[in-house]
Design an enzyme around this catalytic site. Structure first.
Site, PDB file in Angstrom:
ATOM      1  CG  ASN A   1      -3.585 -56.712 -56.495  1.00 30.50           C
ATOM      2  OD1 ASN A   1      -4.298 -56.662 -57.486  1.00 30.50           O
ATOM      3  ND2 ASN A   1      -3.218 -55.637 -55.816  1.00 30.50           N
ATOM      4  CB  ILE A   2      -6.983 -61.293 -53.328  1.00 32.31           C
ATOM      5  CG1 ILE A   2      -7.280 -61.799 -54.756  1.00 32.31           C
ATOM      6  CG2 ILE A   2      -8.243 -61.336 -52.458  1.00 32.31           C
ATOM      7  CD1 ILE A   2      -7.487 -63.308 -54.840  1.00 32.31           C
ATOM      8  CD  GLU A   3      -4.459 -54.211 -51.678  1.00 34.93           C
ATOM      9  OE1 GLU A   3      -5.237 -53.396 -51.145  1.00 34.93           O
ATOM     10  OE2 GLU A   3      -3.435 -53.867 -52.294  1.00 34.93           O
TER      11      GLU A   3
ATOM     12  CB  CYS B   1       1.291 -61.138 -55.194  1.00 29.48           C
ATOM     13  SG  CYS B   1       2.220 -60.099 -54.074  1.00 29.48           S
TER      14      CYS B   1
ATOM     15  CD  GLU C   1       3.283 -61.063 -59.299  1.00 27.61           C
ATOM     16  OE1 GLU C   1       2.290 -60.851 -58.561  1.00 27.61           O
ATOM     17  OE2 GLU C   1       4.241 -60.278 -59.383  1.00 27.61           O
TER      18      GLU C   1
ATOM     19  CB  CYS D   1       6.803 -58.910 -54.262  1.00 32.02           C
ATOM     20  SG  CYS D   1       6.034 -60.444 -53.704  1.00 32.02           S
TER      21      CYS D   1
ATOM     22  CB  CYS E   1       5.697 -63.297 -56.558  1.00 25.63           C
ATOM     23  SG  CYS E   1       4.092 -62.873 -55.839  1.00 25.63           S
TER      24      CYS E   1
HETATM   25  N1  THU Z   1       1.455 -56.913 -55.583  1.00 26.71           N
HETATM   26  C1  THU Z   1       1.251 -57.959 -56.452  1.00 26.71           C
HETATM   27  O1  THU Z   1       0.114 -58.387 -56.680  1.00 26.71           O
HETATM   28  N2  THU Z   1       2.346 -58.504 -57.035  1.00 26.71           N
HETATM   29  C2  THU Z   1       3.624 -58.081 -56.837  1.00 26.71           C
HETATM   30  O2  THU Z   1       4.549 -58.728 -57.278  1.00 26.71           O
HETATM   31  C3  THU Z   1       3.866 -56.829 -56.105  1.00 26.71           C
HETATM   32  C4  THU Z   1       2.748 -56.383 -55.228  1.00 26.71           C
HETATM   33  C5  THU Z   1       0.277 -56.310 -54.921  1.00 26.71           C
HETATM   34  C6  THU Z   1       0.168 -56.546 -53.448  1.00 26.71           C
HETATM   35  C7  THU Z   1      -0.686 -55.385 -53.010  1.00 26.71           C
HETATM   36  O3  THU Z   1      -2.048 -55.737 -53.165  1.00 26.71           O
HETATM   37  C8  THU Z   1      -0.366 -54.278 -54.003  1.00 26.71           C
HETATM   38  O4  THU Z   1       0.307 -54.907 -55.079  1.00 26.71           O
HETATM   39  C9  THU Z   1       0.496 -53.166 -53.443  1.00 26.71           C
HETATM   40  O5  THU Z   1       1.627 -53.679 -52.847  1.00 26.71           O
END
Ligand code: THU
Length: 130
Positions: free
Chosen positions: A42-44, A53, A55, A90, A93
């Site tokens: 995940n890259i915020e 996300c 995935e 999520c 995804c």
């Molecule tokens: N996140 C994912 O990378 N994949 C998911 O399917 C659920 C959420 C990440 C997004 C965010 O960076 C962190 O989890 C918290 O929501």
């Protein structure tokens, strides 16, 4: 397909997370039907909606590399490197999975294995508008 290897690669990918806002690291390892594996984390972003996300990072990497058919994805996530609790993909995804994968696609978490149709029943996909 070796579930343990795929989960291991997802854990390794999670180490690359950029998640200074949530502190929640996610890693994914996507197995293409060619046998190649594509990882993602995940890259915020400070503008939260620009966050991607793990995935989707893995899927987009694979598509750019020319892979279009997929067998399985392993997903792990947690705080402070603790991946014991199950991390479910999520909704966004799941929708991306539905674009490229059929019901033979497996979603592997630390606790379970799912078919795509279980996680996104009645998906709107490519066939819906063709
Ligand atoms: N996140 C994912 O990378 N994949 C998911 O399917 C659920 C959420 C990440 C997004 C965010 O960076 C962190 O989890 C918290 O929501």
């Amino acid at each position: 397909m070796n579930k343990a290897i795929l989960l291991d690669m997802a854990v390794k990918a999670a180490e690359k997370t950029y998640s200074p806002y949530s502190g929640y690291a996610v890693g994914a390892a996507l197995l293409g039907k060619s046998g190649r594996i594509y990882t993602g984390c995940n890259i915020e972003n400070s503008s939260f909606s620009a966050t991607v996300c793990a995935e989707r990072a893995a899927f987009f990497k694979a598509i750019v590399e020319g892979e279009r058919e997929f067998a399985a994805i392993a997903v792990v996530g947690g705080k402070q490197g603790d991946f014991q609790k199950e991390c479910m993909p999520c909704g966004v995804c799941r929708q991306v999975m539905a674009e490229f994968c059929g019901n033979d696609f497996k979603i592997i978490t630390s606790a379970n294995e799912y078919m795509l149709d279980e996680l996104l029943p009645g998906a709107f996909n490519f066939n819906s508008i063709m």
